[in-house]
Design a protein around this motif. Structure first.
Motif, PDB file in Angstrom:
ATOM      1  N   GLY A 159      20.775  47.711  14.613  1.00 43.53           N
ATOM      2  CA  GLY A 159      21.037  48.157  13.251  1.00 43.53           C
ATOM      3  C   GLY A 159      21.852  47.149  12.454  1.00 43.53           C
ATOM      4  O   GLY A 159      21.891  47.205  11.231  1.00 43.53           O
ATOM      5  N   LYS A 160      22.507  46.226  13.172  1.00 46.35           N
ATOM      6  CA  LYS A 160      23.333  45.230  12.474  1.00 46.35           C
ATOM      7  C   LYS A 160      22.573  43.936  12.191  1.00 46.35           C
ATOM      8  O   LYS A 160      23.117  43.013  11.592  1.00 46.35           O
ATOM      9  CB  LYS A 160      24.564  44.903  13.333  1.00 46.35           C
ATOM     10  CG  LYS A 160      25.451  46.097  13.587  1.00 46.35           C
ATOM     11  CD  LYS A 160      26.635  45.681  14.456  1.00 46.35           C
ATOM     12  CE  LYS A 160      27.331  46.889  15.046  1.00 46.35           C
ATOM     13  NZ  LYS A 160      27.993  46.585  16.310  1.00 46.35           N
ATOM     14  N   LEU A 161      21.332  43.854  12.673  1.00 48.47           N
ATOM     15  CA  LEU A 161      20.579  42.599  12.512  1.00 48.47           C
ATOM     16  C   LEU A 161      19.754  42.596  11.230  1.00 48.47           C
ATOM     17  O   LEU A 161      19.330  43.628  10.751  1.00 48.47           O
ATOM     18  CB  LEU A 161      19.572  42.432  13.660  1.00 48.47           C
ATOM     19  CG  LEU A 161      20.066  42.349  15.076  1.00 48.47           C
ATOM     20  CD1 LEU A 161      18.865  42.195  16.007  1.00 48.47           C
ATOM     21  CD2 LEU A 161      21.009  41.170  15.234  1.00 48.47           C
ATOM     22  N   ILE A 162      19.494  41.393  10.755  1.00 47.02           N
ATOM     23  CA  ILE A 162      18.512  41.208   9.693  1.00 47.02           C
ATOM     24  C   ILE A 162      17.419  40.315  10.286  1.00 47.02           C
ATOM     25  O   ILE A 162      17.725  39.321  10.956  1.00 47.02           O
ATOM     26  CB  ILE A 162      19.169  40.543   8.470  1.00 47.02           C
ATOM     27  CG1 ILE A 162      20.217  41.502   7.891  1.00 47.02           C
ATOM     28  CG2 ILE A 162      18.132  40.168   7.417  1.00 47.02           C
ATOM     29  CD1 ILE A 162      21.034  40.928   6.771  1.00 47.02           C
ATOM     30  N   ILE A 163      16.175  40.691  10.058  1.00 45.84           N
ATOM     31  CA  ILE A 163      15.060  39.890  10.570  1.00 45.84           C
ATOM     32  C   ILE A 163      14.435  39.151   9.385  1.00 45.84           C
ATOM     33  O   ILE A 163      14.314  39.711   8.300  1.00 45.84           O
ATOM     34  CB  ILE A 163      13.978  40.796  11.216  1.00 45.84           C
ATOM     35  CG1 ILE A 163      14.594  41.702  12.305  1.00 45.84           C
ATOM     36  CG2 ILE A 163      12.812  39.975  11.776  1.00 45.84           C
ATOM     37  CD1 ILE A 163      15.124  40.984  13.515  1.00 45.84           C
TER      38      ILE A 163
END
Ligand code: PGA
Length: 250
Positions: A159-163
């Motif tokens: 949930g903390k990642l950006i792809i």
């Protein structure tokens, strides 16, 4: 969710260019209400950039980091050093790092883990080459990159990642994926993320990157699974970056 726009300056930006460009962007700050913005200058300009952005809503990111927090690793920069410098984001696994500096999914996985430990938000890049696309391997390549680069991540951390989906054939080439092509691929990526992390994937941001320009930005950002953009060349000019931001807020 507001759209998310990241400027990847790559190996561009002297101190005076950083001062000028960020001055122009912060002056135009009023138009940023509905968009989240991050700029990623080279390491050497981060300190000056932080000062320029002091009273601005624009956030700071770096373009790479190492896996350790400190130690005898000549030439490397750790996630905690980036935090110390005022960074909140770091681009990891960019195709130029994979292609020119031999970064593997395994190394990218370790970098993501290290960045999260230091409370930096990783912007994780994936994407296929033109050859892979022409031989119908795009989905298997993306699925492998997701599986291996995100192998150390729990659903809570996901949930903390950006792809960032960046088809390599579109980076710096002037060729862009059509909104339809990009949307289809983003939907595929979200489905893969859902398989791995469950419903958290519904709220994960998936950015498009590769020759985003003022002329194509709005149509791309209208697609439901395109949550923003990772902008290279067009982020080096205040006028074009601002019109991309405007398109994202439309
Ligand atoms: P480009 O680069 O916008 O110049 O194609 C995008 C990127 O590599 O992040």
């Amino acid at each position: 969710m507001p759209k998310f726009i990241v400027g990847n300056w790559k190996m561009h930006g002297s101190l005076s260019e950083t001062h000028t460009l960020l001055g122009q962007l912060t002056e135009a700050g009023a138009s940023f209400e509905r968009v989240e913005i991050v700029v990623c200058p080279p390491f050497t300009a981060l300190f000056v950039a932080k000062q320029e952005l002091e009273h601005s809503r624009i956030k700071l990111g770096a373009q790479n980091c190492y896996i350790g927090s400190d130690g005898a690793f000549t030439g490397e920069i750790s996630p905690s050093m980036l935090v110390d410098m005022g960074c909140e984001y770091v681009i990891l696994g960019h195709s130029e790092r994979r292609q020119f500096f031999g970064e593997t999914d395994e190394l990218v996985a370790r970098k993501i883990f290290a960045a999260l430990e230091a409370a930096l938000t990783p912007i994780v890049c994936i994407g296929e080459t033109e050859e892979q696309r022409e031989s119908n391997q795009s989905e298997s390549v993306l699925s492998r990159q997701i599986g291996q680069s995100l192998s150390k991540i729990t659903s809570a951390e996901a949930g903390k990642l950006i792809i960032a989906y960046e088809p390599i054939w579109a980076i710096g080439t002037g060729k862009t994926a059509t909104p339809r092509q990009a949307q289809q691929t983003h939907a595929f990526i979200r489905a893969e993320l859902r398989k791995k992390f469950g419903s958290v994937a519904n709220d994960m941001r998936i950015l498009y990157g590769g020759s985003i320009k003022p002329e194509n930005a709005e149509a791309l950002f209208r697609e439901p699974d395109i949550d923003g953009g990772l902008v290279g060349g067009a982020s080096l000019n205040a006028t074009s970056f601002l019109s991309i931001i405007e398109a994202a807020g439309a």
